[in-house]
Design an enzyme around this catalytic site. Structure first.
Site, mmCIF file in Angstrom:
data_model
loop_
_atom_site.group_PDB
_atom_site.id
_atom_site.type_symbol
_atom_site.label_atom_id
_atom_site.label_comp_id
_atom_site.label_asym_id
_atom_site.label_seq_id
_atom_site.Cartn_x
_atom_site.Cartn_y
_atom_site.Cartn_z
ATOM 1 C CG HIS A 210 -2.162 -0.831 1.017
ATOM 2 N ND1 HIS A 210 -2.134 -2.201 1.069
ATOM 3 C CD2 HIS A 210 -3.447 -0.489 0.747
ATOM 4 C CE1 HIS A 210 -3.349 -2.665 0.858
ATOM 5 N NE2 HIS A 210 -4.175 -1.652 0.658
ATOM 6 C CG HIS A 252 2.727 -3.084 6.612
ATOM 7 N ND1 HIS A 252 3.513 -3.955 5.890
ATOM 8 C CD2 HIS A 252 1.589 -2.939 5.900
ATOM 9 C CE1 HIS A 252 2.874 -4.317 4.793
ATOM 10 N NE2 HIS A 252 1.695 -3.730 4.775
HETATM 11 C C1 LIG Z 1 -3.236 -8.475 -11.853
HETATM 12 C C2 LIG Z 1 -3.084 -8.856 -10.443
HETATM 13 C C3 LIG Z 1 -2.106 -9.901 -10.121
HETATM 14 C C4 LIG Z 1 -3.817 -8.234 -9.511
HETATM 15 C C5 LIG Z 1 -3.742 -8.524 -8.078
HETATM 16 C C6 LIG Z 1 -4.201 -7.353 -7.281
HETATM 17 C C7 LIG Z 1 -4.022 -7.640 -5.814
HETATM 18 C C8 LIG Z 1 -4.789 -8.729 -5.213
HETATM 19 C C9 LIG Z 1 -3.167 -6.920 -5.132
HETATM 20 C C10 LIG Z 1 -2.883 -7.126 -3.682
HETATM 21 C C11 LIG Z 1 -2.879 -5.825 -3.001
HETATM 22 C C12 LIG Z 1 -2.495 -6.025 -1.552
HETATM 23 C C13 LIG Z 1 -3.467 -6.648 -0.661
HETATM 24 C C14 LIG Z 1 -1.275 -5.655 -1.141
HETATM 25 C C15 LIG Z 1 -0.781 -5.821 0.235
HETATM 26 O O1 LIG Z 1 -0.513 -4.563 0.735
HETATM 27 P P1 LIG Z 1 0.317 -4.406 2.063
HETATM 28 O O2 LIG Z 1 0.380 -2.924 2.287
HETATM 29 O O3 LIG Z 1 -0.428 -5.084 3.144
HETATM 30 O O4 LIG Z 1 1.664 -4.990 1.797
#
Ligand SMILES: CC(C)=CCC/C(C)=C/CC/C(C)=C/COP(=O)(O)O
Length: 291
Positions: A210, A252
């Site tokens: 994020h 985090h």
């Molecule tokens: C095209 C594709 C692979 C889309 C996936 C989009 C997706 C599920 C992204 C994940 C985003 C996410 C939950 C990130 C984690 O964020 P942190 O800040 O917790 O590391």
């Protein structure tokens, strides 16, 4: 028969355990990975990561026979000189100490700031707002939103910018997944894993996806959209609040977010450097035009 030397857990030490280059030696590290792993990687279930790794009994100065002055009273005979490598054990690197201290401060501060980690936390009532911020920086709305605008765009300039935003978002997902998979730092123990759509690497916390996205997207917007000053300030504020909310939610540690900001900021420089345009990748734009 002399009994084997034992470590703090009572297990016999390996024959070379007193050497600085041996596995388990704090200066060099178990298999050469002690210091790095203690900072960045997994922990034993149920063990406190900081305490477990900073046990005094594991430090060179507390190891029996490895520090000639410790506990030596005037009546005691001078100990035999130590081999060269044992003396080196007494000098843990400055970098090692600095990193361990940073890790300890990071864990302590992150726990203190994780005030929305659960409904019963001190700021638990703010949790729904933090989760809204979480969705505002999530990959799916940004990807879908960009694709939608790309489909609706009727100008070449708009398409070019949106195509590059899409490229930036995909590059970000790839780099974050790669680093998370390599570093494998677990999320804070106080985190509740109730996040909206995650990838398998999202069980790891370093760096914050994020925070990278917030830094990347806000820098992108500031450079490619003409916005009034108050809106520009709002964009920057949003990025910082999204990052800070990751720590408040307990998702985090502070260093995950700090590195995430740095990475996202750098990613924009990469995107800017590799800017896709009808001049350097005409095929992309011709294909789009045929649709
Ligand atoms: C095209 C594709 C692979 C889309 C996936 C989009 C997706 C599920 C992204 C994940 C985003 C996410 C939950 C990130 C984690 O964020 P942190 O800040 O917790 O590391």
């Amino acid at each position: 028969m002399p009994s084997p030397r034992r470590n703090a857990d009572g297990r016999p030490l390996a024959a070379s355990a007193s050497s600085s280059s041996s596995p388990g030696s704090p200066a060099h590290g178990g298999g050469g990975r002690f210091e790095f792993q203690s900072l960045l990687s997994s922990r034993a279930p149920g063990a406190d990561p900081t305490c477990a790794r900073l046990r005094a009994s594991d430090s060179p100065v507390h190891r029996r026979g490895s520090f000639p002055l410790a506990g030596a009273g005037p009546s005691q005979a001078a100990p035999a000189p130590l081999p060269e490598e044992d003396r080196m054990d007494l000098n843990p690197s400055f970098l090692g100490i600095a990193l361990r201290s940073l890790l300890a401060i990071d864990l302590w501060l992150s726990k203190k700031l994780g005030v929305c980690a659960g409904e019963s936390s001190s700021w638990g009532s703010m949790r729904p707002l933090m989760k809204l911020l979480e969705i505002s920086g999530h990959g799916i709305p940004w990807l879908l939103g960009t694709l939608y605008c790309l489909a609706r765009s009727d100008s070449w300039a708009g398409r070019e910018v949106l195509m590059n935003l899409l490229f930036a978002l995909l590059l970000d997902l790839l780099l974050v997944a790669l680093i998370k998979g390599l570093v494998r730092r677990r999320r804070p123990a106080h985190n509740q894993m109730d996040m909206f759509v995650t990838l398998s690497v999202d069980k790891y916390s370093f760096p914050s996806g994020h925070a990278t996205r917030a830094a990347l997207v806000s820098r992108f917007i500031l450079n490619h959209l003409v916005l009034a000053i108050p809106l520009r300030v709002l964009v920057v504020l949003w990025a910082f609040i999204v990052g800070f909310s990751r720590v408040m939610l307990g998702r985090h540690n502070v260093t995950d977010v700090a590195f995430g900001f740095f990475l996202g900021y750098t990613q924009y420089s990469i995107v800017d450097y590799c800017w896709l345009s009808p001049h350097n990748v005409p095929v992309l734009f011709v294909l789009w035009n045929q649709q």
